[in-house]
Design an enzyme around this catalytic site. Structure first.
Site, PDB file in Angstrom:
ATOM      1  N   ASP A   1     -10.533   3.381   1.943  1.00 44.28           N
ATOM      2  CA  ASP A   1     -10.810   2.838   3.276  1.00 44.28           C
ATOM      3  C   ASP A   1     -11.634   3.807   4.134  1.00 44.28           C
ATOM      4  OD1 ASP A   1      -9.603   0.349   2.984  1.00 44.28           O
ATOM      5  OD2 ASP A   1      -7.628   1.106   3.543  1.00 44.28           O
TER       6      ASP A   1
ATOM      7  N   LYS B   1       0.801  -1.238   0.000  1.00 43.62           N
ATOM      8  CA  LYS B   1       0.000   0.000   0.000  1.00 43.62           C
ATOM      9  C   LYS B   1       0.833   1.287   0.000  1.00 43.62           C
ATOM     10  CE  LYS B   1      -4.334  -1.511   2.108  1.00 43.62           C
ATOM     11  NZ  LYS B   1      -5.294  -1.127   3.158  1.00 43.62           N
TER      12      LYS B   1
END
Ligand code: ATR
Length: 277
Positions: A107, A70
Site C-alpha cells: 500500500d 490483513k
C-alpha cells in the site's frame, strides 16, 4: 485460455464481492497473454488460517489479502517484510519455492507511485505533509511519506489516541494534532491526504476548511468512489493540484502481479477506465 500449468493467484476477503482486484489482475493477465488466473477467495475469518495454509498446497503463487484478514495475515505469514511489520498489516502473500509464505505490504508503494505518476517531480522530502486518519491506510501512507524523506508528518485523527499509537509504531518525525485544530494544521504544508472513509459515497464528507492550505499544496484522497470526493472538488476549486485514490489501488497491485506472474504491469488510462466501469 488456461492450461494445466496455469499460474494461480487470488484475493482473500470477507466479503470479497466488492473487490476490484479480480478485474484489475484479469486485465493484466489478458494484456500480457499470461497462462494464469486471479480469482476471488471468499473466506470467513474463522477459516482464514486454514485457507492461507492451503495456498502452497494447492499450487497458488500467492494472493492479495483484504478486509478483514490483513492483520491475521501478518500474524500467520512465515516471513514478514519489515515494512509490513511496521505498518501492521499484510496485503500481499507470496509463496516461496520452498512452500513457505511471505507477507508484504504494497500500500505504501501504491500510494507513492500514484502521486509520482500524477506529479512526476513529487517528493515528500520537500515539505510538511498532513495526514487525516489513523487506520490501516493511514499507517501505510505515513510510512510511505517518512520513507520518502518527509521532514514532518502532521497526523490528525478524530480519536487522538489512535494517532498517537500510529506515531509510536512508526517512529520518525510525526506530530499528532488534535482534531479540533485540523484546519490550522494545514498552514505551511505541501501535501494533504485523507485516509478516512469520509467522502465516500454514502458517508458524510470530510469537514475540513482549506483556507490555511498553501495554494501550491497537493491534495489526495484514498477514497475512490466517487473519483472526485467533496475534498478533492473543494481543493480543485481553490486551484490545488489533486490526485484521486483509484491510482493507489491500481499501483499497489503491481508488485504482487510481478511476484506471481513474472511481469511488472503498467497503470494506463485504459486500465483506469476498465476498472472504473
Ligand atoms: P482503515 O483501517 O481501513 O483505514 P479504520 O481503521 O476503520 O479503517 O479507520 C477509519 C478512519 O476514519 C479512522 O481514522 C476514523 O477515526 P477514529 O479513529 O476516530 O474512528 C476515521 N473516521 C471514520 N468516520 C469518521 C468521522 N465521522 N469523523 C472523523 N473521522 C472518522
Amino acid at each position: 485460455m488456461l492450461s494445466g500449468k496455469a499460474k494461480l493467484a487470488g484475493v482473500f476477503g470477507w466479503p470479497v464481492g466488492h473487490s476490484r482486484s479480480p478485474k484489475l489482475h484479469g486485465f493484466w493477465i489478458e494484456q500480457h497473454r499470461i497462462d494464469g488466473a486471479y480469482v476471488p477467495l471468499s473466506v470467513r475469518p474463522e477459516d482464514f488460517a486454514y485457507a492461507l495454509r492451503a495456498l502452497p498446497r494447492m499450487g497458488f503463487a500467492g494472493a492479495n489479502v483484504t478486509i478483514p484478514h490483513k492483520q491475521t495475515a501478518l500474524a500467520l505469514a512465515d516471513h514478514v517484510e519489515p515494512l509490513a511489520r511496521r505498518i501492521g498489516a499484510v496485503n500481499t502473500l507470496v509463496v516461496r519455492e520452498d512452500g513457505s509464505i511471505e507477507g508484504r505490504n504494497t500500500d505504501a508503494f501504491g500510494f507513492l507511485e500514484n502521486l509520482r505518476h500524477a506529479v512526476p517531480d513529487f517528493s515528500a522530502a520537500t515539505g510538511v505533509s498532513v495526514v487525516i486518519g489513523a487506520g490501516g491506510a493511514a499507517r501505510a501512507v505515513a510510512a510511505a511519506l517518512l520513507d520518502d524523506g518527509a521532514p514532518r508528518v502532521r497526523l490528525i485523527n478524530r480519536t487522538r489516541s489512535r494517532a498517537v499509537e500510529v506515531a509510536e509504531a512508526l517512529g520518525g518525525p510525526i506530530e499528532v494534532v488534535d482534531w479540533e485544530d485540523r484546519a490550522e494544521a494545514l498552514a505551511g504544508s505541501n501535501l494533504l491526504v485523507n485516509t478516512t472513509s469520509l467522502g465516500m459515497t454514502g458517508q458524510p464528507p470530510l469537514d475540513l476548511a482549506l483556507d490555511a492550505l498553501p495554494r501550491d499544496a497537493l491534495v489526495t484522497d484514498i477514497v475512490y468512489v466517487p473519483l472526485e470526493t467533496p475534498l478533492l472538488l473543494q481543493a480543485r476549486l481553490r486551484g490545488h493540484r489533486t490526485v484521486d485514490g483509484l491510482g493507489m489501488l491500481l499501483h499497489q497491485a503491481r508488485p504482487g502481479f510481478l511476484a506471481w506472474f513474472g511481469v511488472m504491469p503498467a497503470v494506463t488510462d485504459e486500465l483506469r477506465r476498465f476498472v472504473e466501469s
